[in-house]
Design a protein around this motif. Structure first.
Motif, PDB file in Angstrom:
ATOM      1  N   ARG A 112       0.825  -1.218   0.000  1.00 35.77           N
ATOM      2  CA  ARG A 112       0.000   0.000   0.000  1.00 35.77           C
ATOM      3  C   ARG A 112       0.856   1.264   0.000  1.00 35.77           C
ATOM      4  O   ARG A 112       0.399   2.329  -0.400  1.00 35.77           O
ATOM      5  CB  ARG A 112      -0.939   0.006   1.205  1.00 35.77           C
ATOM      6  N   LYS A 113       2.105   1.122   0.498  1.00 37.37           N
ATOM      7  CA  LYS A 113       3.005   2.278   0.462  1.00 37.37           C
ATOM      8  C   LYS A 113       3.641   2.425  -0.903  1.00 37.37           C
ATOM      9  O   LYS A 113       3.823   3.525  -1.404  1.00 37.37           O
ATOM     10  CB  LYS A 113       4.136   2.070   1.472  1.00 37.37           C
ATOM     11  N   LYS A 114       4.009   1.291  -1.472  1.00 34.00           N
ATOM     12  CA  LYS A 114       4.824   1.328  -2.685  1.00 34.00           C
ATOM     13  C   LYS A 114       3.987   1.500  -3.953  1.00 34.00           C
ATOM     14  O   LYS A 114       4.515   1.860  -5.004  1.00 34.00           O
ATOM     15  CB  LYS A 114       5.656   0.034  -2.783  1.00 34.00           C
ATOM     16  N   ALA A 115       2.708   1.157  -3.862  1.00 32.93           N
ATOM     17  CA  ALA A 115       1.860   1.276  -5.046  1.00 32.93           C
ATOM     18  C   ALA A 115       0.724   2.241  -4.748  1.00 32.93           C
ATOM     19  O   ALA A 115      -0.004   2.061  -3.785  1.00 32.93           O
ATOM     20  CB  ALA A 115       1.303  -0.092  -5.425  1.00 32.93           C
ATOM     21  N   GLN A 116       0.607   3.266  -5.541  1.00 37.53           N
ATOM     22  CA  GLN A 116      -0.389   4.306  -5.277  1.00 37.53           C
ATOM     23  C   GLN A 116      -1.269   4.527  -6.500  1.00 37.53           C
ATOM     24  O   GLN A 116      -0.944   4.073  -7.598  1.00 37.53           O
ATOM     25  CB  GLN A 116       0.317   5.614  -4.949  1.00 37.53           C
ATOM     26  N   MET A 117      -2.354   5.264  -6.267  1.00 39.39           N
ATOM     27  CA  MET A 117      -3.248   5.531  -7.383  1.00 39.39           C
ATOM     28  C   MET A 117      -3.547   7.025  -7.438  1.00 39.39           C
ATOM     29  O   MET A 117      -3.686   7.675  -6.410  1.00 39.39           O
ATOM     30  CB  MET A 117      -4.544   4.743  -7.193  1.00 39.39           C
ATOM     31  N   ILE A 118      -3.592   7.550  -8.647  1.00 40.49           N
ATOM     32  CA  ILE A 118      -4.049   8.930  -8.841  1.00 40.49           C
ATOM     33  C   ILE A 118      -5.336   8.846  -9.636  1.00 40.49           C
ATOM     34  O   ILE A 118      -5.400   8.159 -10.652  1.00 40.49           O
ATOM     35  CB  ILE A 118      -3.006   9.765  -9.605  1.00 40.49           C
ATOM     36  N   PHE A 119      -6.351   9.538  -9.141  1.00 46.65           N
ATOM     37  CA  PHE A 119      -7.668   9.361  -9.738  1.00 46.65           C
ATOM     38  C   PHE A 119      -7.990  10.432 -10.764  1.00 46.65           C
ATOM     39  O   PHE A 119      -7.337  11.472 -10.828  1.00 46.65           O
ATOM     40  CB  PHE A 119      -8.743   9.354  -8.650  1.00 46.65           C
ATOM     41  N   GLN A 120      -9.057  10.147 -11.494  1.00 47.23           N
ATOM     42  CA  GLN A 120      -9.446  10.990 -12.608  1.00 47.23           C
ATOM     43  C   GLN A 120      -9.962  12.352 -12.187  1.00 47.23           C
ATOM     44  O   GLN A 120      -9.539  13.374 -12.700  1.00 47.23           O
ATOM     45  CB  GLN A 120     -10.550  10.257 -13.379  1.00 47.23           C
ATOM     46  N   ASP A 121     -10.870  12.335 -11.234  1.00 45.17           N
ATOM     47  CA  ASP A 121     -11.639  13.544 -10.991  1.00 45.17           C
ATOM     48  C   ASP A 121     -11.168  14.222  -9.710  1.00 45.17           C
ATOM     49  O   ASP A 121     -11.491  13.775  -8.625  1.00 45.17           O
ATOM     50  CB  ASP A 121     -13.108  13.161 -10.879  1.00 45.17           C
ATOM     51  N   PRO A 122     -10.419  15.299  -9.833  1.00 49.57           N
ATOM     52  CA  PRO A 122      -9.893  15.918  -8.614  1.00 49.57           C
ATOM     53  C   PRO A 122     -11.002  16.527  -7.761  1.00 49.57           C
ATOM     54  O   PRO A 122     -10.770  16.905  -6.622  1.00 49.57           O
ATOM     55  CB  PRO A 122      -8.959  16.998  -9.133  1.00 49.57           C
TER      56      PRO A 122
ATOM     57  N   ILE B   4      -1.358  14.422  -6.288  1.00 52.73           N
ATOM     58  CA  ILE B   4      -0.011  13.935  -6.608  1.00 52.73           C
ATOM     59  C   ILE B   4       0.894  14.033  -5.387  1.00 52.73           C
ATOM     60  O   ILE B   4       1.671  13.125  -5.097  1.00 52.73           O
ATOM     61  CB  ILE B   4       0.559  14.712  -7.813  1.00 52.73           C
ATOM     62  N   ALA B   5       0.750  15.116  -4.623  1.00 47.11           N
ATOM     63  CA  ALA B   5       1.547  15.257  -3.405  1.00 47.11           C
ATOM     64  C   ALA B   5       1.258  14.109  -2.451  1.00 47.11           C
ATOM     65  O   ALA B   5       2.157  13.542  -1.836  1.00 47.11           O
ATOM     66  CB  ALA B   5       1.252  16.596  -2.738  1.00 47.11           C
ATOM     67  N   ALA B   6      -0.036  13.738  -2.338  1.00 53.27           N
ATOM     68  CA  ALA B   6      -0.412  12.655  -1.434  1.00 53.27           C
ATOM     69  C   ALA B   6       0.155  11.325  -1.911  1.00 53.27           C
ATOM     70  O   ALA B   6       0.463  10.451  -1.106  1.00 53.27           O
ATOM     71  CB  ALA B   6      -1.936  12.569  -1.322  1.00 53.27           C
ATOM     72  N   ALA B   7       0.286  11.174  -3.220  1.00 49.53           N
ATOM     73  CA  ALA B   7       0.888   9.944  -3.735  1.00 49.53           C
ATOM     74  C   ALA B   7       2.401   9.985  -3.549  1.00 49.53           C
ATOM     75  O   ALA B   7       3.031   8.991  -3.203  1.00 49.53           O
ATOM     76  CB  ALA B   7       0.542   9.774  -5.210  1.00 49.53           C
ATOM     77  N   PHE B   8       2.964  11.162  -3.745  1.00 47.66           N
ATOM     78  CA  PHE B   8       4.417  11.329  -3.697  1.00 47.66           C
ATOM     79  C   PHE B   8       4.976  11.122  -2.297  1.00 47.66           C
ATOM     80  O   PHE B   8       6.101  10.652  -2.127  1.00 47.66           O
ATOM     81  CB  PHE B   8       4.752  12.743  -4.190  1.00 47.66           C
ATOM     82  N   ILE B   9       4.183  11.430  -1.284  1.00 49.11           N
ATOM     83  CA  ILE B   9       4.714  11.477   0.081  1.00 49.11           C
ATOM     84  C   ILE B   9       5.295  10.133   0.522  1.00 49.11           C
ATOM     85  O   ILE B   9       6.175  10.072   1.371  1.00 49.11           O
ATOM     86  CB  ILE B   9       3.634  11.994   1.067  1.00 49.11           C
ATOM     87  N   LEU B  10       4.833   9.037  -0.064  1.00 52.10           N
ATOM     88  CA  LEU B  10       5.370   7.734   0.315  1.00 52.10           C
ATOM     89  C   LEU B  10       6.460   7.268  -0.643  1.00 52.10           C
ATOM     90  O   LEU B  10       6.926   6.133  -0.546  1.00 52.10           O
ATOM     91  CB  LEU B  10       4.245   6.707   0.329  1.00 52.10           C
ATOM     92  N   SER B  11       6.874   8.111  -1.545  1.00 54.03           N
ATOM     93  CA  SER B  11       7.832   7.738  -2.587  1.00 54.03           C
ATOM     94  C   SER B  11       7.515   6.378  -3.194  1.00 54.03           C
ATOM     95  O   SER B  11       8.292   5.442  -3.043  1.00 54.03           O
ATOM     96  CB  SER B  11       9.263   7.659  -2.052  1.00 54.03           C
ATOM     97  N   PRO B  12       6.368   6.251  -3.814  1.00 57.97           N
ATOM     98  CA  PRO B  12       5.977   4.943  -4.323  1.00 57.97           C
ATOM     99  C   PRO B  12       6.849   4.511  -5.502  1.00 57.97           C
ATOM    100  O   PRO B  12       7.457   5.339  -6.172  1.00 57.97           O
ATOM    101  CB  PRO B  12       4.539   5.162  -4.774  1.00 57.97           C
ATOM    102  N   ASP B  13       6.903   3.205  -5.729  1.00 59.90           N
ATOM    103  CA  ASP B  13       7.633   2.679  -6.870  1.00 59.90           C
ATOM    104  C   ASP B  13       6.733   2.600  -8.093  1.00 59.90           C
ATOM    105  O   ASP B  13       7.196   2.509  -9.210  1.00 59.90           O
ATOM    106  CB  ASP B  13       8.141   1.266  -6.557  1.00 59.90           C
ATOM    107  N   PHE B  14       5.431   2.587  -7.814  1.00 61.87           N
ATOM    108  CA  PHE B  14       4.498   2.332  -8.906  1.00 61.87           C
ATOM    109  C   PHE B  14       3.224   3.131  -8.686  1.00 61.87           C
ATOM    110  O   PHE B  14       2.701   3.194  -7.579  1.00 61.87           O
ATOM    111  CB  PHE B  14       4.189   0.828  -8.938  1.00 61.87           C
ATOM    112  N   ILE B  15       2.755   3.773  -9.737  1.00 64.88           N
ATOM    113  CA  ILE B  15       1.521   4.554  -9.631  1.00 64.88           C
ATOM    114  C   ILE B  15       0.586   4.190 -10.770  1.00 64.88           C
ATOM    115  O   ILE B  15       0.995   4.117 -11.935  1.00 64.88           O
ATOM    116  CB  ILE B  15       1.815   6.065  -9.674  1.00 64.88           C
TER     117      ILE B  15
ATOM    118  N   TYR C   3       4.809   3.994 -14.054  1.00 68.60           N
ATOM    119  CA  TYR C   3       3.408   4.393 -14.159  1.00 68.60           C
ATOM    120  C   TYR C   3       2.624   3.466 -15.056  1.00 68.60           C
ATOM    121  O   TYR C   3       3.116   3.054 -16.111  1.00 68.60           O
ATOM    122  CB  TYR C   3       3.290   5.787 -14.785  1.00 68.60           C
ATOM    123  N   LEU C   4       1.417   3.192 -14.619  1.00 75.21           N
ATOM    124  CA  LEU C   4       0.435   2.662 -15.539  1.00 75.21           C
ATOM    125  C   LEU C   4      -0.509   3.836 -15.785  1.00 75.21           C
ATOM    126  O   LEU C   4      -1.220   4.281 -14.891  1.00 75.21           O
ATOM    127  CB  LEU C   4      -0.324   1.487 -14.918  1.00 75.21           C
TER     128      LEU C   4
END
Lengths: 291, 322, 359, 320
Positions: free
Chosen positions: C103-113, C180-191, C223-224
């Motif tokens: 859950r730390k290493k893989a994050q998701m960024i969603f469509q609708d901010p 993106i900041a919320a995803a970045f904060i854990l330095s994920p390997d995969f988004i 990234y996917l």
């Protein structure tokens, strides 16, 4: 950090209060409620009246200088009764609503969030509470438990949550689909965390503005129960006054001063809650009500 | 609407009815007062007689068995005996049902018609004085205790002006010359109670119609209709109202529970010989079988009305499939 | 750029024959009569892998299963078959420790901010939430410092002016920066980035895309990138996969969407792209719309709409096969179209080493 | 005579925060059969301009000035009653989300027939036949004739919307982001259909879109809008190939060109102006990297850079 955060929260609260004070409707509602709260809790200290004192005046004496609103069938001062009765309506209005709100919110959010069998079961129970004849049910429960004020609070609370549950469920269903819930899941949040931190804060404003309307129903219920003779005989209340007025035939002799003032007070109090509820709705849920 | 939707709704209604039955059964089991002594009404009954009655009525069996017996009897149409009237509950209720139905129907029809009309006017003329007046009227009537309005009406129209008879459904002691006379007498007695009941529920309908119509009026398809060149009246009547009335149907069905509550109060105040008054009397006399029967009948009516509303909804809203 | 450390798999994500089938709501009558339920094959056998630091775009129309694929890789929907591996381990792994790491290493960024940020939370809470939720104890100061760092990385400077605001006080572009900041904060390997810019005005899209690229450069994030917009996929990704009705039709370098595609469906998609050219080329548009994934046609699932359909297509389902360097297509006649498209010449792609067929 | 002439149109909204100048002095014209694209970021006044032409503004909006001449008649000066006769016969509209633009409780065919019956002397039977013909025209199967909007797919709904817009043979059709919510393929189909029908019937079109690339292939003219004003206007080829307004130039750089070099797109820093208190001078000046002193104080007039191609920039000629 904590300080800055408090400041930000404070700013939000201030905005809310400012919005509340901008709307005429909420001002009127607030004024009415403040008036009745003062009447109920400060009034009895200032206005000299004894509920047990029969025959202070003649029976059903019309308004005069001594008795501004006349006397009742036992010669008691109607104005004094009115002031002493305010407390009952307020207490029931607030407490019964609280019970109803808690039950309704818990049932509604669990139902909407978990879905499936839990939802099906909870909704059928909610439906049952919606179709059970509500006033008679209250009457029977009051007869069962005995009609003390606290029992009446409980009875009204446990019979009036179904509408809130439906509302909470509908809102939960829509909040659940929003991406921030999935975002929380994607960072590993559990069900309880999501329901508490994500769903509830978004469902609450709607529940809250609806609840102020539920309190109107609660007040009317208490009044009706008392009128039908299921009230707490030891506590003066507006419903009780109307009960005695009707039983004593004040209607057929045209003793308006006995039965009109309690009714007007009930209407005003309910209106106060309704106005406030409406304003909350406008401020808290602007997106839901486009205009 | 399709059979799928219909079946689902029937299934839901059946389950709701079952839950109501359970609540109804156990609620009256825990009521104070021993049913056996209630039936006997004889303080001198000896223990063996008591035991006899107990086994006769099945009170010695486990609760679940008793519940099953209760259900079986219900299906047969046996709602039990009224303690007070010493008659089958179903007969007692039957003799009072008509009065309540007349009252409720008259009030409901007036309220629906008037509520929709007022709501429509208010929405169309949003922000104008008419809107404010209608909103004010709706709010005040919504905030009114039903019985109180009844009292005020009696005091003013009957006592003060002497326009209407105060009590009952027919003038007592009069033999009517014919059906027409009887109907006129009924109408005179019916007028105030029905108006009282209608007034207290009309506010809710008009407020819902107003807000629902306002919501609809901001939809894109209303703009489309305007762009097509429809007159304002046609836009509202042909496009807005058919969409706006959908929520009203649900509300009316749910509101039936409140109608019952209102009827109970109105019947008490106007001495209207209906179910509501009967229920009040049964409560005072602690006539539990009768109360239980009334509960069941009323709940059943409300479930039926909800079901009817669902069907109507499915018929009026083509989007409904499940 | 691509560094494979000791003990690390070369691929951060490996998806093998992934299937996600949904049961559609059974009708009440069917339940009563015990009839078979219908299933939607949202994802129906998808295979691909993602190298460390790579951006792979998943392109398709609505109903193609691209979003479901992304959610299945993050274990947000249950898969019905196949496997999705993250760092060599299955994402449906039940191990608690592993899950926390995942859950730390893989994050998701969603469509609708507008929907992906809880309107009742302050920005500081949104950005620091991933840290607070993982159970490690961070003291307040550290939390704040990292939140500020993340916000500034995402271009919200000075961070202090944003910390205690609510999402509704920000513009769409700013909200997406917060995400993106919320995803970045854990330095994920995969988004998994699910249409991260489709709700934004063109004038701010570039900022978000640039941020994503910047994160890859600093953290070697993979990234996917899920999108329906071919030109964005072409712009940002190393490789592109084109999906249709739950399957990958074609996968290869970003050039396939610029014209070197071989699959008739890809070709149709590329042709449908609006262009600024004044006089539009003559183009053959597909008829009709993507059918429902409940009843799939026999053979190739694209065959009913394909203008080159031949008897074999309706009998046999084509497998994804290699048609060129790092270029795979699921069409029986891919080679034929390859020669026609003129994409046969294997130009070495910029920034892509070793574009082998081993995908 | 031009089909449509919009002269100095001003449309304001009265809100709690003040008067929003959503459209502020916009002029453009349209020949018979011509298509103009209105492009720009959200909130730049595209839709408000179109709704003003149709006189379909919401309650808070009003036309504060200017003329809208359709066939030489001033629409802005007409009463609601007079307008009704012109609506749909002269100008019709296709909205963005056809799901919301069609009445959910009325059959699609009925909604089309309604427009026909309103403006033409027809019997029910004739109207039905016309609806079937329209369905055929927009390639919807006649088996769907008795269906409700929710039974249509997104693309079908948009086709039905187009069929409805064509029903009375209008001279002008307004497309308000008609393909925004649709998939690439369906979008291309719808745009191709619109183009074909337009050529067939010689209709003019106002196409509102935020996507510059759609304008290229589908319009003759383009008006780039910014902050309630027209920043640049002219023939599509000229404006897109030789943009003279810094805003147009920046906007073009925000779109990837798949036929060209793979170059990262660029954002336009800053925010669109607040239309209650717009900045003095050129409205784009706070975001313009080429702004000079005069840009912050004087509002630029439209300058002609080549025949038919105008831009509202003090230095338009320099940039061409």
């Amino acid at each position: 950090m904590e300080n800055a955060k408090k400041l930000a929260l404070h700013r939000k609260r201030k905005q809310f209060v400012e919005a509340l004070f901008r709307s005429k409707m909420s001002l009127v509602g607030l004024a009415i409620l403040v008036f009745f709260v003062l009447l109920a809790f400060v009034g009895p200290l200032l206005y000299d009246y004894d509920h047990q004192e029969y025959g202070a005046g003649e029976m059903l004496e019309p308004p005069s200088k001594a008795f501004l609103l006349g006397t009742d069938d036992l010669g008691r001062d109607v104005l004094g009764e009115l002031i002493h009765g305010a407390k009952t309506s307020l207490i029931v209005g607030v407490l019964a609503t609280l019970i109803s709100m808690v039950i309704g919110t818990v049932v509604g959010i669990s139902s909407g969030y978990f879905g499936g069998r839990i939802d099906a079961f909870l909704m059928r129970v909610t439906d049952a509470f919606l179709v059970l004849p509500w006033l008679p049910l209250m009457l029977v429960l009051a007869a069962l438990l005995g009609s003390s004020l606290w029992n009446i609070v409980v009875v009204i609370g446990v019979t009036s949550w179904a509408g809130t549950a439906r509302l909470a469920r509908a809102q939960t269903l829509s909040v659940k689909e929003r991406q921030f819930v999935e975002r929380a899941r994607s960072i590993g949040a559990g069900h309880v965390y999501i329901m508490r931190k994500k769903i509830l804060p978004n469902v609450f404003p709607l529940i809250f503005s609806n609840t102020v309307l539920v309190s109107a129903v609660a007040i009317l219920s208490e009044t009706t129960l008392s009128f039908l003779g299921m009230g707490d005989v030891l506590r003066p209340s507006w419903g009780m006054m109307l009960h005695y007025a009707f039983e004593a035939g004040a209607v057929s002799v045209g003793a308006y001063w006995f039965f009109v003032p309690p009714g007007v007070c009930i209407i005003l109090l309910v209106l106060g809650f309704a106005f406030l509820g409406h304003s909350f709705d406008e401020i808290l849920n602007p997106a839901l009500r486009r205009r | 609407m399709n059979s799928e939707y219909l079946l689902r709704k029937i299934f839901h209604s059946a389950i709701t009815l079952f839950i109501v039955l359970i609540i109804n059964y156990f609620l009256f089991r825990i009521m104070p007062g021993d049913p056996v002594s209630m039936i006997m009404r004889n303080p001198n009954a000896n223990p063996s007689m008591l035991a006899q009655v107990k086994s006769l009525y099945g009170f010695d069996k486990p609760q679940l068995v008793q519940f099953a017996v209760y259900l079986r009897e219900l299906v047969k149409g046996n709602f039990g005996m009224s303690f007070f009237y010493r008659q089958p509950v179903i007969d007692v209720i039957g003799s009072r049902l008509f009065a309540t139905l007349v009252l409720a129907f008259a009030a409901e029809i007036v309220a629906i018609f008037l509520g929709i009309l007022l709501g429509k006017i208010a929405a169309v003329r949003r922000g104008e004085p008419v809107d404010a007046a209608i909103l004010g009227f709706s709010l005040v009537t919504y905030a009114m205790p039903t019985f109180w309005l009844g009292i005020v009406f009696i005091a003013f129209f009957c006592v003060h002006l002497g326009l209407f008879p105060t009590v009952g459904m027919y003038t007592s002691g009069v033999t009517f010359a014919g059906f027409a006379d009887k109907a006129v007498d009924l109408a005179k007695h019916l007028f105030l109670p029905a108006v009282t009941l209608a007034v207290v529920i009309v506010g809710g309908y008009s407020m819902i119609m107003r807000s629902s119509l306002l919501d609809v009026l901001s939809e894109d398809y209303i703009t489309t209709a305007r762009a097509k060149g429809l007159s304002r009246r046609d836009v509202i009547n042909r496009h807005a109202v058919p969409n706006a009335r959908l929520p009203i149907i649900t509300i009316i069905a749910i509101n039936l529970g409140f109608m019952i509550a209102g009827a109970l109060q109105v019947e008490t105040v106007f001495s209207w010989p209906g179910i509501g008054r009967l229920m009040y009397e049964a409560l005072k006399a602690r006539d539990y079988p009768l109360l239980q029967g009334i509960f069941l009948i009323v709940s059943f009516c409300v479930i039926l009305a909800n079901f009817a509303a669902d069907i109507m909804y499915g018929y009026l809203d083509p989007r409904i499939r499940y | 750029m691509k560094q494979v450390r000791e003990g690390m798999t070369e691929h951060i994500v490996d998806v093998r024959d992934l299937k996600v089938h949904f049961e559609i709501r059974r009708s009440f009558l069917d339940t009563l009569l015990g009839r078979n339920k219908a299933t939607v094959k949202a994802v129906d056998g998808v295979t691909f892998s993602l190298r460390r630091g790579e951006i792979l775009s998943l392109v398709g129309e609505s109903g193609s299963g691209k979003t479901t694929t992304g959610r299945a890789i993050l274990n947000l929907v249950a898969k019905s078959g196949g496997e999705a591996l993250f760092d060599g381990a299955s994402v449906s792994n039940r191990d608690r420790e592993w899950n926390r790491m995942f859950r730390k290493k893989a994050q998701m960024i969603f469509q609708d901010p507008y929907q992906s940020l809880n309107p009742k939370d302050m920005i500081v809470d949104i950005v620091s939430e991933p840290l607070r939720i993982d159970g490690d104890h961070h003291d307040q100061e550290e939390l704040l410092a990292r939140t500020v760092e993340a916000l500034e990385f995402a271009g919200l400077k000075p961070a202090e002016t944003y910390l205690y605001k609510y999402p509704n006080e920000l513009s769409g572009g700013q909200r997406q920066r917060v995400a993106i900041a919320a995803a970045f904060i854990l330095s994920p390997d995969f988004i998994v980035a699910d249409e991260p810019v489709s709700m934004l005005d063109a004038s701010v899209r570039a900022d978000i895309l640039n941020l994503m690229v910047k994160m890859r450069e600093t953290k070697n994030t993979s990234y996917l990138f899920i999108t329906h917009d071919l030109s964005l996929a072409w712009l940002i990704s190393d490789r592109v996969a084109i999906m249709y009705l739950g399957k990958i039709m074609e996968i290869g370098s970003h050039r396939i969407v610029a014209g070197s595609c071989v699959h008739p469906y890809s070709r149709a998609l590329v042709d449908a792209l609006p262009t600024m050219e004044e006089k539009p080329r003559e183009r053959a548009l597909l008829k009709g719309e993507t059918p429902s994934p409940v009843k799939l046609p026999p053979g190739c699932r694209f065959s009913p709409r394909c203008s080159h359909v031949r008897p074999q297509c309706t009998r046999e389902e084509p497998e994804l096969r290699c048609v060129g360097e790092g270029h795979w297509a699921a069409c029986h006649f891919a080679e034929e179209f390859l020669s026609k498209s003129g994409a046969g010449d294997p130009v070495p792609l910029q920034g892509e080493e070793n574009p082998s067929c081993a995908q | 005579m031009k089909l449509l002439e919009v002269r100095n149109l001003k449309t304001y909204f009265d809100t709690r925060e003040g008067v929003v100048r959503a459209v502020d002095d916009v002029s453009f014209s349209l020949e018979k059969g011509e298509a103009i694209g209105l492009v720009g970021e959200s909130g730049c006044g595209k839709t408000t301009t179109a709704l003003s032409v149709l006189q379909l503004l919401p309650k808070e909006g009003r036309i504060a000035g200017g003329e809208i001449l359709l066939n030489g008649e001033d629409f802005a000066a007409k009463s609601e009653e007079e307008l009704r006769k012109h609506r749909w016969r002269d100008v019709s509209i296709v909205f963005q989300g056809a799901m919301n633009a069609l009445n959910p409780v009325m059959k699609v065919s009925r909604q089309i027939a309604e427009a026909l019956l309103l403006h033409e002397e027809l019997t029910e039977e004739e109207a039905r036949r016309r609806v079937l013909a329209l369905f055929d025209l927009v390639e919807i199967s006649s088996s769907l004739v008795d269906c409700y909007p929710h039974e249509f797919s997104g693309g079908m709904r948009q086709r039905a919307m187009i069929a409805m817009a064509l029903a009375c043979g209008p001279k002008l059709i307004v497309g308000d982001e008609p393909t925004t919510a649709l998939d690439v393929m369906v979008q291309a189909q719808i745009l191709a259909l619109l183009g074909k029908l337009r050529r067939e019937f010689g209709m003019a079109m106002i196409l509102i879109t935020h996507d510059l690339s759609i304008v290229g292939a589908n319009c003759d003219q383009v008006a780039v809008m910014y902050g309630g004003k027209v920043a640049e206007i002219g023939p599509v080829g000229k404006v897109l190939r030789n943009p003279c307004h810094p805003y147009t130039q920046r906007l073009l750089k925000a779109f990837p060109d798949i036929r060209g070099e793979r170059e990262m797109v660029q954002s336009i820093p800053g925010f669109p102006p607040n239309l209650v208190t717009p900045p003095p001078g050129c409205r784009f000046s706070p975001r313009c990297d080429a702004a000079r002193e005069i840009c912050f104080s004087r509002e630029p007039a439209m300058r002609c850079v080549e025949p038919g191609h105008e831009a509202a920039c003090h230095f338009a000629e320099e940039r061409s």
